[in-house]
Design a protein around this motif. Structure first.
Motif, short mmCIF file in Angstrom:
data_model
loop_
_atom_site.label_atom_id
_atom_site.label_comp_id
_atom_site.label_asym_id
_atom_site.label_seq_id
_atom_site.Cartn_x
_atom_site.Cartn_y
_atom_site.Cartn_z
N PRO A 183 0.81 -1.23 0.00
CA PRO A 183 0.00 0.00 0.00
C PRO A 183 0.85 1.28 0.00
CG PRO A 183 -0.52 -1.43 1.87
CD PRO A 183 0.56 -2.09 1.11
N SER A 184 1.96 1.30 0.77
CA SER A 184 2.68 2.56 0.88
C SER A 184 3.34 2.92 -0.45
CB SER A 184 3.71 2.49 2.01
OG SER A 184 4.52 1.36 1.85
N LEU A 185 3.81 1.93 -1.19
CA LEU A 185 4.43 2.21 -2.49
C LEU A 185 3.39 2.76 -3.47
CD1 LEU A 185 7.10 2.00 -4.03
CD2 LEU A 185 6.30 -0.19 -4.92
N VAL A 186 2.21 2.13 -3.48
CA VAL A 186 1.15 2.57 -4.38
C VAL A 186 0.71 3.98 -4.01
CG1 VAL A 186 -1.18 2.09 -5.21
CG2 VAL A 186 0.41 0.22 -4.83
N GLN A 187 0.66 4.23 -2.70
CA GLN A 187 0.32 5.57 -2.21
C GLN A 187 1.34 6.59 -2.73
OE1 GLN A 187 -1.82 5.56 1.16
NE2 GLN A 187 -2.37 7.63 0.56
N ALA A 188 2.61 6.20 -2.74
CA ALA A 188 3.67 7.10 -3.19
C ALA A 188 3.50 7.46 -4.66
CB ALA A 188 5.03 6.45 -2.96
N PHE A 189 2.84 6.60 -5.43
CA PHE A 189 2.58 6.90 -6.83
C PHE A 189 1.39 7.85 -7.00
CE2 PHE A 189 4.70 2.74 -8.14
CZ PHE A 189 5.86 3.41 -8.49
N GLY A 190 0.84 8.32 -5.89
CA GLY A 190 -0.25 9.28 -5.99
C GLY A 190 -1.63 8.66 -6.01
N VAL A 191 -1.73 7.36 -5.66
CA VAL A 191 -3.05 6.73 -5.59
C VAL A 191 -3.56 6.85 -4.14
CG1 VAL A 191 -4.33 4.58 -5.86
CG2 VAL A 191 -2.44 5.12 -7.40
N ASN A 192 -4.80 7.25 -3.99
CA ASN A 192 -5.39 7.37 -2.66
C ASN A 192 -5.85 5.99 -2.19
OD1 ASN A 192 -6.89 7.87 -0.41
ND2 ASN A 192 -7.95 9.65 -1.24
N VAL A 193 -4.95 5.29 -1.50
CA VAL A 193 -5.23 3.90 -1.16
C VAL A 193 -6.44 3.73 -0.22
CG1 VAL A 193 -4.32 1.82 -0.06
CG2 VAL A 193 -2.93 3.07 -1.68
N PRO A 194 -6.57 4.54 0.86
CA PRO A 194 -7.75 4.34 1.72
C PRO A 194 -9.07 4.50 0.96
CG PRO A 194 -6.14 5.70 2.83
CD PRO A 194 -5.65 5.52 1.43
N ALA A 195 -9.13 5.48 0.04
CA ALA A 195 -10.36 5.66 -0.75
C ALA A 195 -10.59 4.46 -1.64
CB ALA A 195 -10.26 6.92 -1.59
N MET A 196 -9.49 3.94 -2.21
CA MET A 196 -9.60 2.78 -3.09
C MET A 196 -10.14 1.57 -2.33
SD MET A 196 -6.54 1.54 -5.54
CE MET A 196 -5.73 0.41 -4.43
N VAL A 197 -9.63 1.41 -1.09
CA VAL A 197 -10.07 0.27 -0.28
C VAL A 197 -11.56 0.41 0.07
CG1 VAL A 197 -9.84 -0.75 2.01
CG2 VAL A 197 -7.81 -0.28 0.66
N ALA A 198 -11.97 1.64 0.44
CA ALA A 198 -13.38 1.86 0.79
C ALA A 198 -14.27 1.58 -0.42
CB ALA A 198 -13.58 3.29 1.28
N LEU A 199 -13.83 2.05 -1.61
CA LEU A 199 -14.63 1.82 -2.82
C LEU A 199 -14.68 0.33 -3.17
CD1 LEU A 199 -13.67 4.91 -4.97
CD2 LEU A 199 -15.87 4.37 -3.91
#
Lengths: 294, 319
Positions: A183-199
């Protein structure tokens, strides 16, 4: 014409019913696989979300006169929104603890949903009419095919393979899969991981609700309809192996058919055949048919 | 007071209250029922709390014994003590079969497999000819213990239930403190390490599972004698969920936790049943959610942690 002493009509009829049930198993176990694969939560509330989908359809017709097609869009949205609330307020607290707590929490949620609806609508079943455009049946020459059943099979297969395509073959899907790995690497690419998980949880919940709307015209709508189904779906998931989305779809369909055929040849066993198959599969392949051995 | 002495004092007080309960005007059937479920929760806790295995189908063993004891005592004319023993053994046999299959998967899969197999047991009881289907097995007589003591008297029955409960409780403490129990804890803490130390982990887990299902069976058998019936709700998965809740609420991995949890849940159900209708399910579900989110150690676990903190604080202040 007969097959093993069973009239062809009855045989094909049960085969058809089995495919319809199999479509529901496939859609529900697919949703479970998506939620488990990306959130690590075993969503015991999945059956309750399916039941809520059916109730949203029934209520929108009874109270607001909204037709089937509107319900088909509305129910997944409503239940999906509920899913976001659940994920943001409760599930997000559990990602760092043993997955057993996720199972227990969603079990509690399922009890709450069931109790509230039982208080509001009682335990007796509600009927939902088959939409006008899909009433009647088509004569295929060798059997009479009810149009609505054919629609359920086509619609759920389309949704299932559509979901599979999105997750396995698109950029969005690769973000999702990468998000679970790191998750932290994907977050670093500018993806909002918590929002993605909620969706993602919302999408899983929406899938369950969609199955609920599709099921509404062919079953009795009761507060317990999801509770009775979820355990069979768990067995389907164990047989298929939880890692694989395609595995969830195929196992669901096949087990629905197997159950339907058991009803023809040995009706007493039709309730337990899925669990017997589960026991046998576990002896031969502990990770499930499509699962990877850890 | 230090922890040891406080615990001993608590147990002595609890036992005294239980011994006197029939004379204090407490409804004896309620206490008996709560004690049966306390035995059930202790059996479950042996598995979840001390071995780390979440069985989500423990109602199956409770029901297997409830039905077989009920049938043997009512239709085959067995004496109550033989009925209890037979019910316990049959539950253990069912547990052995399920255990052999379920032990092959771990964690969350183990939970799902035990749940699914328990559902299979449920359908067997729904359809088998001797179980009375939807109506259940009714009118089981309590009979005479060892052919002399009539159990029809609630007080005699009560002391039998209490004696069984105390024996089970003592046995579980003994098991957990034995070398066998220590191996179980090692498996719970770090299974790969237990394997690397040369323990036959699967065999230990299976033995713990069968022990737990046998005790769960004893609870079910006893419940049938107390209430005089066994029904499908004994086998339903919602009971499997309730026993998880009892253990979680009281504090898993503690001795007193499951007992306190069982009394709380059975008490709540009794109290709420004719007051709020369907909302009982909602309240139970809400307690579940609250436990998991905010209260994961349960009553006893939280109390122990609080005492531990205070002791440390005091030591820090004194030093």
């Amino acid at each position: 014409m007969e097959i093993l002493g069973i009239p062809l009509q009855a045989f094909l009829g049960q085969l058809m019913l089995g495919l319809v049930n199999g479509s529901f198993y496939a859609m529900l176990s697919l949703g479970l696989a998506v939620i488990f694969g990306l959130l690590g939560i075993v969503n015991f509330a999945h059956g309750a979300l399916y039941m809520l989908g059916a109730y949203v359809a029934w209520l929108s017709l009874e109270k607001f006169g909204l037709n089937y097609w509107a319900a088909l869009v509305l129910a997944p949205l409503v239940v999906g929104a509920l899913g976001i609330v659940i994920e943001r307020t409760l599930l997000k607290r559990l990602y760092k603890v043993d997955p057993i707590y996720g199972l227990l929490l969603t079990f509690g949620l399922a009890l709450i949903a069931e109790g509230v609806l039982r208080d509001q609508f009682g335990v007796s079943g509600q009927q939902y009419p088959v939409p006008e455009a899909l009433q009647g049946a088509t004569d295929l020459g060798f059997m009479i095919l009810p149009n609505y059943r054919a629609w359920v099979i086509v619609a759920s297969l389309t949704v299932c393979f559509g979901t599979w395509f999105v997750i396995e073959r698109t950029r969005l899907g690769s973000y999702l899969r990468a998000g679970t790995e790191n998750p932290s690497l994907v977050q670093a690419f500018g993806v909002n991981v918590p929002a993605m998980v909620a969706l993602t949880y919302a999408a899983g919940a929406g899938l369950a609700a969609l199955a609920g709307v599709l099921a509404a015209p062919v079953i009795q709508i009761t507060p317990l309809m999801g509770a009775n189904l979820i355990i069979v779906v768990f067995a389907v998931v164990v047989i298929g192996g939880m890692g694989s989305i395609l595995g969830a779809i195929l196992t669901g369909l096949v087990l629905g058919v197997v159950e339907g055929l058991t009803k023809v040849f040995y009706p007493e066993a039709s309730n337990i055949v899925v669990f017997v198959i589960m026991a046998i599969v576990l002896m031969l392949r502990p990770a499930g048919l499509f699962g990877k051995e850890k | 007071m230090d922890r040891e002495r406080l615990a001993r004092f608590g147990w002595a007080l609890g036992l005294l209250v239980l011994l006197l309960a029939p004379w204090l005007g407490i409804y004896p059937i309620f206490v008996m029922k709560a004690l049966c479920f306390a035995i059930f929760a202790c059996a479950f806790n042996l598995l979840l709390g001390y071995t780390g295995l979440l069985s989500f189908g423990h109602a199956a063993y409770f029901a297997a014994a409830a039905y077989s004891t009920g049938w043997l005592v009512r239709s085959a004319g067995w004496s109550p003590e033989l009925g209890l023993v037979a019910g316990t053994l049959i539950a253990a046999a069912v547990g052995l079969v399920v255990g052999l299959i379920a032990i092959r998967r771990q964690g969350i899969y183990f939970a799902m497999v035990t749940l699914a197999l328990a559902q299979m047991v449920y359908f067997v009881f729904l359809q088998a000819p001797f179980t009375g289907g939807e109506d259940g097995l009714q009118g089981v007589p309590r009979g005479h213990l060892f052919g002399v003591l009539s159990l029809a008297d609630d007080r005699v029955m009560y002391y039998l239930v209490l004696a069984v409960f105390v024996a089970v409780f003592a046995a579980i403490i003994r098991i957990v403190h034995s070398p066998f129990g220590q191996v179980l804890k090692a498996i719970r803490e770090n299974e790969p390490r237990a394997v690397s130390l040369g323990y036959a982990v699967d065999r230990y887990k299976l033995l713990a599972f069968v022990l737990s299902t046998a005790i769960a069976g004893l609870a079910g058998a006893l419940k049938t004698l107390v209430l005089g019936f066994a029904t499908l709700s004994d086998a339903h998965w919602s009971l499997s969920g309730e026993v998880v809740l009892m253990t979680l609420l009281g504090g898993m991995g503690t001795f007193a936790g499951p007992v306190i949890g069982a009394f709380t849940i059975i008490g709540l159900q009794n109290f709420l049943a004719d007051r709020v209708g369907s909302w009982v399910t909602v309240i139970i579900g809400g307690i579940f959610v609250a436990c998991v989110v905010a209260f994961r150690r349960g009553f006893v676990g939280e109390a122990l942690a609080w005492m531990q903190r205070r002791k440390l604080e005091r030591a820090a202040a004194g030093g």
